[in-house]
Enzyme design. Structure first.
Site, PDB file in Angstrom:
ATOM      1  N   ASP A  69       0.846  -1.202   0.000  1.00  0.00           N
ATOM      2  CA  ASP A  69       0.000   0.000   0.000  1.00  0.00           C
ATOM      3  C   ASP A  69       0.871   1.238   0.000  1.00  0.00           C
ATOM      4  OD1 ASP A  69      -2.639  -1.075   0.207  1.00  0.00           O
ATOM      5  OD2 ASP A  69      -2.284  -1.513   2.311  1.00  0.00           O
ATOM      6  N   LEU A 112      -3.853   1.152  -3.942  1.00  0.00           N
ATOM      7  CA  LEU A 112      -3.910  -0.302  -4.090  1.00  0.00           C
ATOM      8  C   LEU A 112      -5.180  -0.845  -3.444  1.00  0.00           C
ATOM      9  CD1 LEU A 112      -2.157  -2.377  -5.490  1.00  0.00           C
ATOM     10  CD2 LEU A 112      -1.267  -3.025  -3.265  1.00  0.00           C
ATOM     11  N   GLU A 272     -13.262   5.842  -4.193  1.00  0.00           N
ATOM     12  CA  GLU A 272     -13.823   4.527  -4.539  1.00  0.00           C
ATOM     13  C   GLU A 272     -15.214   4.704  -5.167  1.00  0.00           C
ATOM     14  OE1 GLU A 272     -11.548   1.453  -1.582  1.00  0.00           O
ATOM     15  OE2 GLU A 272     -13.200   2.533  -0.664  1.00  0.00           O
TER      16      GLU A 272
END
Ligand code: F6P
Ligand code: MN
Length: 344
Positions: A69, A112, A272
């Site tokens: 990450d 990620l 997202e």
């Protein structure tokens, strides 16, 4: 657009000589460049010292940070620092990275996504959202429909970059021989009638009734009100679920639930939900919280969460009706309780 056209050619044709578009194109090219390095790093896995083990730290939202990450975050930021930006919002940073306040764009990204799966060699990805910067307005405060471009990269058997600059959705696959993304699908349209749904069913007891009702309808299959057998899928990696929906249709749900901290689900609005909703709508699908269109939401904080229900329009609409007008939805789910896996 012709098959095989490179991503850099596509972004340069889209940009022309327009200043704002040139900034958007530069950001896409920078993220694409970083994603090639990330793909190579992930592809080598333990050979490159990647274990998938936790760093002993957690990100702004409390997720355990994996070694990858942090490295992927650094790689994307290094790429974006070469171009003009006003602000960067990353899942991995508590606060914004500030740049030139007069730059035309800001970028939000999840370096990620799905990284909790990395140790199992499963598909992970990078998600990004490019928004206009309006001097005088706080960065990332506009609703999702103001995005200029959004995309995600899936690091799966193939590494592919899914992109929309507001004119449909195109997919570019990394040709590892010359480290170039090439168009493999243009103007992607989500199939309308499919029978797959994706939800983490282990949260069933925490769901609201409309979500239970929808899942019950799916589980009732051909014997139920939808008169059709459904397949259930849950990869646990948003990018992989989104890619499947773009290919095969169906619906994905990460709704709000009654667990502490999960009232608005798990996924983060800026990097997202907004970019996924933009892409899914651009491919002819729908994206909703269950009660309203995701692209009409504006973030009040960087790491704010939002419920995300996305996919084929008919299913997203059905879930909205179950939330907003259960009487009209003619709820039949309890009738099927004896047949379902989950009794309600
Ligand atoms: O980034 C969050 C994420 O890893 C998504 O990729 C995925 O859809 C989701 O979390 C999985 O959540 P859960 O572990 O609660 O099923
Ligand atoms: Mn994520």
């Amino acid at each position: 657009m012709q098959q095989g056209l490179t991503l850099s050619r596509h972004t340069s044709e889209y940009a022309g000589t327009d200043k704002l578009r040139l900034a958007v194109a530069a950001a896409i090219d920078a993220i694409a460049g970083a994603s090639i390095e990330i793909s190579e790093l992930i592809g080598r896995g333990p050979l490159a010292g990647i274990t998938g083990e936790a760093q002993g730290s957690s990100n702004a939202d409390g997720d355990v940070q994996k070694d990858l990450d942090v490295r992927c975050d650094e790689m994307i930021i290094a790429g974006l620092k070469k171009i003009p930006f006003a602000a960067l919002a990353s899942e991995e940073s508590e606060t914004l990275v500030l740049g030139d306040p007069d730059a035309p764009i800001s970028v939000a990204f999840d370096p990620l996504d799905g990284s909790s799966n990395i140790d199992t060699n499963m598909t992970v990805g990078t998600i990004f959202s490019i928004v206009p910067n309006k001097p005088g307005e706080p960065p990332f405060s506009a609703p999702g429909h103001c995005q200029l471009a959004a995309g995600f990269v899936v690091y799966g058997p193939q590494t592919s970059l899914v992109l929309s600059v507001g004119n449909g959705v195109d997919i570019f696959t990394l040709d590892r021989r010359d480290r170039t993304y090439k168009c493999i699908r243009e103007q992607v349209q989500i199939p309308e009638h499919t029978a797959e749904f994706a939800i983490n069913a282990s949260n069933h007891r925490h769901w609201e009734q409309p979500v239970r009702d929808f899942v019950e309808e799916c589980l009732a299959g051909a014997d139920g009100p939808r008169s059709k057998d459904f397949n259930m899928r849950w990869i646990g990696s948003l990018v992989a679920e989104a890619y499947r929906i773009l290919t095969r249709g169906g619906v994905f749900l990460y709704p709000g639930d009654s667990r502490p901290g999960y009232g608005d689900g798990r996924l983060r609005l800026l990097y997202e939900c907004h970019p996924m909703a933009y892409i899914i709508e651009q491919a002819g699908g729908g994206a909703s919280t269950g009660r309203e269109r995701v692209l009409d939401l504006a973030a009040k904080s960087i790491h704010q969460r939002a419920p995300l229900i996305m996919g084929s329009v008919d299913k997203v609409q059905r879930i909205e009706v179950l939330h907003n007008d259960p009487a009209a939805a003619n709820i039949t789910a309890p009738l099927f309780g004896h047949r379902g896996l989950f009794r309600v």
